[in-house]
Enzyme design. Structure first.
Site, short mmCIF file in Angstrom:
data_model
loop_
_atom_site.label_atom_id
_atom_site.label_comp_id
_atom_site.label_asym_id
_atom_site.label_seq_id
_atom_site.Cartn_x
_atom_site.Cartn_y
_atom_site.Cartn_z
N ARG A 70 -7.71 18.37 -66.33
CA ARG A 70 -6.92 17.42 -67.10
C ARG A 70 -6.11 18.09 -68.22
NH1 ARG A 70 -10.45 11.80 -67.88
NH2 ARG A 70 -10.87 11.44 -65.67
N ASN A 122 -9.12 20.40 -61.36
CA ASN A 122 -9.53 19.01 -61.15
C ASN A 122 -8.61 18.09 -61.93
OD1 ASN A 122 -11.55 16.81 -60.44
ND2 ASN A 122 -11.60 16.72 -62.67
N GLU A 123 -8.00 17.15 -61.24
CA GLU A 123 -7.16 16.13 -61.89
C GLU A 123 -6.10 16.76 -62.77
OE1 GLU A 123 -9.82 13.33 -63.72
OE2 GLU A 123 -10.69 12.72 -61.81
N ASN A 124 -5.44 17.79 -62.24
CA ASN A 124 -4.41 18.48 -63.02
C ASN A 124 -3.10 17.70 -63.08
OD1 ASN A 124 -6.09 20.84 -61.42
ND2 ASN A 124 -5.82 21.21 -63.61
N ARG A 156 -9.08 18.97 -56.41
CA ARG A 156 -9.18 17.52 -56.24
C ARG A 156 -8.14 16.82 -57.11
NH1 ARG A 156 -10.48 13.35 -59.01
NH2 ARG A 156 -10.75 11.42 -57.87
#
Length: 817
Positions: free
Chosen positions: A386, A422-424, A461
């Site tokens: 994030r 993750n969730e970039n 992801r």
């Protein structure tokens, strides 16, 4: 590949895998201060009793230790993010001539400085990779100084850790988990000879048929005195402890990586979740100044992600049945001991899982060793999570953490996927959010990962604009929770499988408030729109705003969560091209982003509580995945069911056995055959008319000659309730100077309000202390009711106490203990 990996100079001191001749785990005799000091001198200066130099006061602690053991789930405050200090004194006695004295950290959060007396010897940024501080010269200088007399031969060591907010570090503080501080993994005192093995990598490969295996060894050495020659001995044993390779040779020592031995193995024993067969290696490095030793394990396995198709292990399709894990636990936060980790991993294995994603950072060596020995395949990732993309310092940390993760966990046969992020696609830390720059840096990390390890795949992801980069992609599919209905799961999954060459479904599930159950768990579903996708979008995790969704409008009952899981698992059996999935998450964990959850600051999607107590969902997974015969009647924590007199109610059972017989109050209600596609509970359900009173329920499940049984008792309430009017407090002795206080919310006629979900706040006066801040439904002083009830424990401290309970809109309740 390994040449490049070792040229980066990783520090992967493998303790307790006997890299060093001697090592000691430093768990005792530590002191801790949760604030900053003006300088390290304040930690070592002599104190006169009663003088100002005696403050601040230090706390005695044992390691592992986390700053945030309790405040991460304190309902009234933000968790602490800042510096903290540790100090101890060590008996240093290195047995080797010209040997090295090292302090090895298995992980410390998040920025760490190490001192010997007032001399800084090392600094490290990153809360999850292993690293080593060389104390040798600083110890020698201190022992020769006048200050040493005060310590009577011991050596003072001080360590400053900090988890202070910093947008130029990863993971982002926008992450949906706490960025913990402290020495929350083990610290080891290590003695090595002047020359020792810094890293030894074992590349074991096998063909798809398992007929031919190859093994290559390479190493880099810790060599501060620039020794030029040594004798290296290697002993390899198969899973039956039979020696298959013994090798000894004088080698030249250089600063670069050295590949020093290769050999072939015919028909090697293969590693798999069903048979996790491991080969062992012992290495000895001999010089005139001493012998350094190293030991480790490896395994042979061949895996493949078929294009738009399934996952294969050793030539056979294997449906990856997985979950996720955070390093987090009740009362300790990240400071999990080996025993705690082992208990958790055994629960995961016994659930029937063969795969785990370690979210969202490199995890403890203990976890990886257990995955190897238990047979659990691994996706491990760096904590680029994030927030966006920072500058050069940020990028350097991401590169370093990727190098260290791959270098330190390279030998584990369980690992098949290296996660890059993750969730970039989630912005917020920086004014600029540039998808092209994120794509470019993700591409760089992908190339680096393949350079470091050509034998494994890369993955991320939820970042659609980077899905073209990695080998395996997992989009966001949260059918039935953040978007859509769970009946849309298969349709959305088939679209995703067709969209990318190699698909895996990481993260699906539902929050459930442990102990809350529902007679009508699906009644809100008609509000949920269909055909709008099933991905999680910005704000969907919030409890307010946006379109109707289960996460906001559902009851957060274990009942609904079980139905959602049951549906997903039965559908997965019907998708032959599915590689697999991983349920989010195995265990409830703390997060700073969810203060209004039923247990404040806790993500409650676990199939077990934060204290590892199984929820009902645990047994749904067992009924599909476990091999050992099992049977579980839904509702072990549902003491009172409700409805009209004579109304039919379902009793349902989760079992992996072909047939199950139900008994109610001693009477058989017949045998049901299991059919995984007969939703819910695979057809193992009975609808019976119920009347006011008590029910004793038992089932006998049969699988060939084996049987599994289960029993549960509950009361059926037919009286309807009105407006909540009072709190009823009761106590139960729990032993060890502890009492459990139960509260019930009732109407004016004392009828229990069994659908009540109000928040209750507990308080205590007197000698006793609440056992709270555990992040569990029974261990928080502020928590939502479970079917109109709640409980908390209090330690009496051999005195008297009064416990109070407050629910808005009704008079406070009290009980004297």
């Amino acid at each position: 590949m390994i040449r490049n990996l070792l040229l980066f100079g990783f520090i992967a001191c493998l303790i307790p895998s006997a890299q060093a001749q001697q090592h000691t785990r430093l768990t005792q005799s530590w002191q801790f201060l949760r604030e900053d000091l003006g300088s390290v001198w304040e930690a070592v200066r002599p104190a006169t009793e009663g003088s100002p130099e005696s403050v601040p006061l230090w706390e005695n602690v044992t390691l592992p230790h986390c700053f945030n053991a309790r405040d991460a789930v304190d309902p009234d405050i933000n968790y602490y993010e800042g510096p903290g200090w540790y100090r101890t004194t060590l008996d240093i006695s290195n047995p080797y001539e010209q040997g090295r004295t090292l302090l090895h950290f298995e992980g410390a959060g998040q920025k760490t400085d190490v001192y010997v007396y007032t001399t800084k010897v090392a600094s490290h940024t990153g809360g999850y990779d292993e690293w080593t501080a060389d104390l040798t010269e600083a110890v020698q200088q201190f022992l020769q100084s006048p200050d040493a007399k005060r310590y009577k031969g011991k050596v003072p060591v001080e360590i400053r850790c900090s988890n202070a907010r910093d947008v130029e570090k990863i993971p982002s503080d926008m992450s949906d988990f706490n960025v913990y501080g402290g020495l929350y993994r083990y610290v080891n005192l290590v003695y090595t000879p002047a020359l020792s093995i810094d890293q030894l990598h074992i590349q074991a490969q096998v063909d798809e048929q398992g007929k031919q295996g190859s093994v290559a060894f390479s190493a880099v050495f810790r060599n501060p005195l620039h020794t030029t020659q040594a004798t290296l001995e290697i002993l390899v044993q198969d899973p039956q402890q039979q020696t298959i390779q013994q090798w000894s040779q004088q080698i030249n020592i250089t600063d670069a990586e050295q590949i020093f031995h290769r050999f072939m193995v015919k028909k090697p024993a293969l590693w798999s979740p069903a048979r996790p067969q491991l080969y062992s290696v012992q290495a000895r490095l001999k010089t005139a100044t001493g012998t350094a030793t190293w030991s480790g394990e490896f395994g042979f396995r061949h895996f493949e992600f078929v294009d738009h198709g399934p996952f294969k292990l050793n030539g056979q399709r294997l449906l990856l049945q997985g979950t996720h894990r955070h390093e987090d636990g009740a009362g300790v936060a990240a400071a999990l001991t080996e025993d705690m980790i082992r208990q958790e991993m055994l629960l995961i294995k016994n659930m029937g899982a063969n795969f785990i994603r370690l979210g969202h950072y490199q995890q403890s060596r203990t976890v990886l060793h257990l995955c190897d020995s238990l047979g659990i395949l691994v996706w491990e990732e760096i904590p680029w999570c994030r927030g966006g993309l920072g500058g050069d310092v940020y990028k350097d940390q991401a590169r370093r953490m990727l190098r260290n993760m791959i270098g330190q966990h390279y030998n584990h046969p369980a690992v098949i996927l290296w996660g890059l992020g993750n969730e970039n696609d989630w912005p917020g830390d920086f004014p600029e959010f540039d998808k092209q720059k994120i794509h470019a840096f993700m591409s760089e990390l992908n190339a680096l990962a393949h350079q470091l390890d050509s034998t494994r795949k890369t993955t991320i992801r939820r970042c659609d604009f980077c899905k073209d980069i990695v080998d395996v992609y997992s989009p966001s599919i949260w059918a039935g929770w953040y978007r859509g209905r769970y009946t849309e799961y298969k349709e959305e999954t088939l679209k995703a499988i067709a969209d990318v060459p190699h698909f895996f479904h990481a993260e699906w599930g539902a929050d459930s408030h442990q102990g809350r159950h529902a007679e009508l768990p699906e009644q809100f579903v008609k509000q949920i729109a269909t055909g709008k996708g099933a991905d999680e979008r910005t704000g969907d995790f919030a409890l307010t705003g946006g379109m109707a969704r289960a996460s906001k409008d559902g009851d957060w009952s274990e009942t609904y969560a079980c139905n959602l899981i049951d549906w997903h698992l039965k559908e997965q059996e019907t998708i032959p091209q599915l590689t697999g999935s991983a349920y989010w998450i195995f265990k409830d964990f703390s997060t700073p982003l969810r203060p209004e959850n039923p247990v404040p600051y806790v993500n409650q999607k676990g199939v077990v509580g934060r204290d590892l107590t199984p929820k009902e969902a645990y047994y749904v997974f067992q009924s599909y995945w476990a091999a050992k015969p099992m049977a579980h009647i839904y509702g072990h924590t549902w003491p009172i069911r409700w409805g009209k007199d004579g109304e039919e109610k379902m009793i349902w059972v989760y079992s992996n056995c072909p047939e199950v017989e139900l008994f109610v109050n001693g009477k058989s209600y017949g045998v049901k055959k299991r059919n995984s596609q007969d939703f819910p509970a695979a057809g193992l359900r009975w609808n019976l008319p119920m009347h006011k009173g008590n029910y004793d329920v038992k089932v006998v499940a049969r699988k060939g000659k084996e049987t599994a049984t289960d029993a549960v008792s509950f009361t059926y309430q037919t009286a309807s309730w009105g407006k909540p009017a009072k709190l009823i407090l009761e106590k139960t002795a729990a032993g060890n100077d502890t009492v459990v206080v139960n509260i019930k919310l009732a109407d004016a006629q004392n009828v229990l309000c069994l659908d009540a979900k109000d928040y209750v706040s507990f308080s205590a006066a007197g000698s006793g202390t609440l056992i709270d801040d555990l992040g569990t439904s029974n261990g928080s002083r502020r928590v939502q009711l479970m079917n109109g009830q709640a409980r908390i424990s209090i330690r009496l401290n051999k005195g008297q106490s009064v416990v109070g309970a407050t629910v808005q809109g009704v008079p406070d309740g009290f009980i004297t203990l």
